[in-house]
Design a protein around this motif. Structure first.
Motif, PDB file in Angstrom:
ATOM      1  N   LEU A  15       0.729  -1.079   0.000  1.00 13.16           N
ATOM      2  CA  LEU A  15       0.173   0.088  -0.048  1.00 13.16           C
ATOM      3  C   LEU A  15       0.833   1.386  -0.034  1.00 13.16           C
ATOM      4  O   LEU A  15       0.524   2.323  -0.485  1.00 13.16           O
ATOM      5  N   LEU A  16       1.777   1.346   0.739  1.00 14.16           N
ATOM      6  CA  LEU A  16       2.752   2.333   0.543  1.00 14.16           C
ATOM      7  C   LEU A  16       3.552   2.732  -0.665  1.00 14.16           C
ATOM      8  O   LEU A  16       3.274   3.948  -1.254  1.00 14.16           O
ATOM      9  N   GLY A  17       3.719   1.708  -1.225  1.00 10.90           N
ATOM     10  CA  GLY A  17       4.220   1.652  -2.786  1.00 10.90           C
ATOM     11  C   GLY A  17       3.410   2.212  -3.551  1.00 10.90           C
ATOM     12  O   GLY A  17       3.624   3.299  -4.381  1.00 10.90           O
ATOM     13  N   ALA A  18       1.874   2.049  -3.540  1.00  9.55           N
ATOM     14  CA  ALA A  18       0.732   2.783  -4.226  1.00  9.55           C
ATOM     15  C   ALA A  18       0.702   4.013  -3.928  1.00  9.55           C
ATOM     16  O   ALA A  18       0.396   4.955  -4.727  1.00  9.55           O
ATOM     17  N   LEU A  19       0.710   4.371  -2.645  1.00  6.14           N
ATOM     18  CA  LEU A  19       0.532   5.558  -2.305  1.00  6.14           C
ATOM     19  C   LEU A  19       1.664   6.684  -2.777  1.00  6.14           C
ATOM     20  O   LEU A  19       1.304   7.774  -3.168  1.00  6.14           O
ATOM     21  N   LEU A  20       2.992   6.147  -3.193  1.00  7.76           N
ATOM     22  CA  LEU A  20       3.914   7.008  -3.538  1.00  7.76           C
ATOM     23  C   LEU A  20       4.245   6.935  -5.078  1.00  7.76           C
ATOM     24  O   LEU A  20       4.767   7.827  -5.435  1.00  7.76           O
ATOM     25  N   PHE A  21       3.619   6.006  -5.703  1.00  4.11           N
ATOM     26  CA  PHE A  21       3.997   5.668  -7.120  1.00  4.11           C
ATOM     27  C   PHE A  21       3.202   7.027  -7.995  1.00  4.11           C
ATOM     28  O   PHE A  21       3.831   7.324  -9.033  1.00  4.11           O
ATOM     29  N   PRO A  22       2.086   7.721  -7.644  1.00  2.00           N
ATOM     30  CA  PRO A  22       1.560   8.765  -8.386  1.00  2.00           C
ATOM     31  C   PRO A  22       2.437   9.877  -8.525  1.00  2.00           C
ATOM     32  O   PRO A  22       2.301  10.900  -9.349  1.00  2.00           O
ATOM     33  N   VAL A  23       3.658  10.103  -7.726  1.00  2.00           N
ATOM     34  CA  VAL A  23       4.741  11.018  -8.170  1.00  2.00           C
ATOM     35  C   VAL A  23       5.153  11.138  -9.499  1.00  2.00           C
ATOM     36  O   VAL A  23       5.212  12.215  -9.994  1.00  2.00           O
ATOM     37  N   GLY A  24       5.271  10.015 -10.073  1.00  2.00           N
ATOM     38  CA  GLY A  24       6.002  10.102 -11.577  1.00  2.00           C
ATOM     39  C   GLY A  24       4.786  10.405 -12.505  1.00  2.00           C
ATOM     40  O   GLY A  24       5.085  11.657 -13.297  1.00  2.00           O
ATOM     41  N   PHE A  25       3.530  10.174 -12.342  1.00  2.00           N
ATOM     42  CA  PHE A  25       2.311  10.696 -13.193  1.00  2.00           C
ATOM     43  C   PHE A  25       2.384  12.150 -12.674  1.00  2.00           C
ATOM     44  O   PHE A  25       2.102  12.871 -14.022  1.00  2.00           O
ATOM     45  N   ILE A  26       2.249  12.764 -11.705  1.00  2.00           N
ATOM     46  CA  ILE A  26       1.940  13.973 -11.356  1.00  2.00           C
ATOM     47  C   ILE A  26       3.309  15.150 -11.983  1.00  2.00           C
ATOM     48  O   ILE A  26       2.760  15.849 -12.748  1.00  2.00           O
ATOM     49  N   MET A  27       4.509  14.287 -11.773  1.00  2.00           N
ATOM     50  CA  MET A  27       5.523  15.279 -12.590  1.00  2.00           C
ATOM     51  C   MET A  27       5.548  15.327 -13.882  1.00  2.00           C
ATOM     52  O   MET A  27       5.737  16.348 -14.602  1.00  2.00           O
ATOM     53  N   LEU A  28       5.208  14.125 -14.458  1.00  2.00           N
ATOM     54  CA  LEU A  28       5.177  14.254 -15.996  1.00  2.00           C
ATOM     55  C   LEU A  28       3.958  15.189 -16.561  1.00  2.00           C
ATOM     56  O   LEU A  28       4.149  15.774 -17.714  1.00  2.00           O
TER      57      LEU A  28
END
Length: 284
Positions: A57-70
């Motif tokens: 769950l922690l990995g999923a919580l942090l994954f969106p950083v890449g999508f947001i940056m791009l």
């Protein structure tokens, strides 16, 4: 208000779709390479967090950083242009043709693939100490992901292919919703929060994203995963691309267009009895 209401939001994303289709090949490729690279680097980050903490769950919580940056930088993903470009065509924007849409999709696919494979090579170097050691725990985890999502589906035959396809459809329902929500706010914090929600959901649920898979499976092959390139293409990438296209069109683009850009006319309420003028009595 920083909140953009749906009718205005749809007009904004139609404009964005027209701009994507008309963009030069050079700029499309550059933006797609960087978009694919940022997203897949975030996928490597999420796997690393999951392995090191034992908390998916922690990995999923942090994954969106890449999508947001791009998306804050205006880069492109195939899953995003699957929605934006057809909306511009449905709205009959000048210069937007089926050929132009297919050109845009092809260029973005190639750019995303280059970016994803570049990150795959770089991460393989990191997790093997320059290919001088066996893969570390993160590298082993990436290799096993590739096995489970190719051979694992193949073992179930048609049922496996159906499951793969449905996971790809659900994935781009969420990812394309994130693309749309990138325009739902006029301030950066609002955009970040809006994009975060659907991207976290798709990653934790294990849905199939064609661009993330462009990283996971080449990485898996380099790190000793027990599957082949043909397994990857037939039992993951090709059905995933098709499912992502269907999910983005059916669950995001077409409903938004029909209800906001081409909504049916409002029903006119019947006049109240007091507002109706009485008929004139006939003369004697």
């Amino acid at each position: 208000m920083t909140y953009v209401k749906p009718a205005e939001l749809v007009s904004t994303i139609i404009d964005a779709g027209a701009a994507k289709v008309m963009l030069s090949a050079r700029d499309t490729i550059i933006r797609s390479i960087l978009g694919g690279a940022l997203l897949t680097l975030a996928a490597a980050f999420a796997v690393t967090v999951t392995v090191n903490t034992g908390m998916p769950l922690l990995g999923a919580l942090l994954f969106p950083v890449g999508f947001i940056m791009l998306y804050l930088l205006g880069y492109d993903l195939l899953t995003g242009v699957f929605v934006l470009a057809p909306l511009a065509w449905l709205d009959k924007r000048p210069g937007v043709t089926i050929g132009g849409i297919l050109r845009n999709w092809g260029l973005v696919f190639v750019g995303n693939l280059i970016g994803a494979i570049t990150v795959a090579v770089l991460m393989a170097i990191v997790v093997t100490f320059g290919f001088s050691d066996a893969p570390n725990a993160v590298g082993e985890a990436i290799g096993h992901i590739g096995e489970g999502r190719t051979v694992g589906y193949a073992e179930h035959g048609f049922a496996g292919m159906l499951t793969l396809f449905v996971r790809a459809v659900l994935c781009n329902w969420m990812v394309s919703t994130g693309v749309v929500l990138a325009c739902v706010s006029k301030d950066v914090i609002g955009k970040i929060i809006a994009m975060w929600m659907p991207i976290m959901l798709f990653f934790y649920m294990g849905f199939e994203h064609s661009i993330v898979n462009m990283f996971l499976f080449p990485s898996g092959l380099m790190l000793g995963g027990d599957f082949t390139i043909m397994d990857y293409l037939v039992w993951n990438e090709i059905p995933t691309v098709v499912g992502n296209l269907v999910g983005g069109l059916v669950f995001t683009a077409i409903p938004l267009y029909l209800t906001y850009a081409r909504g049916s006319s409002r029903r006119t309420p019947a006049p109240a009895a007091a507002d109706v003028a009485p008929a004139t009595a006939p003369a004697a």
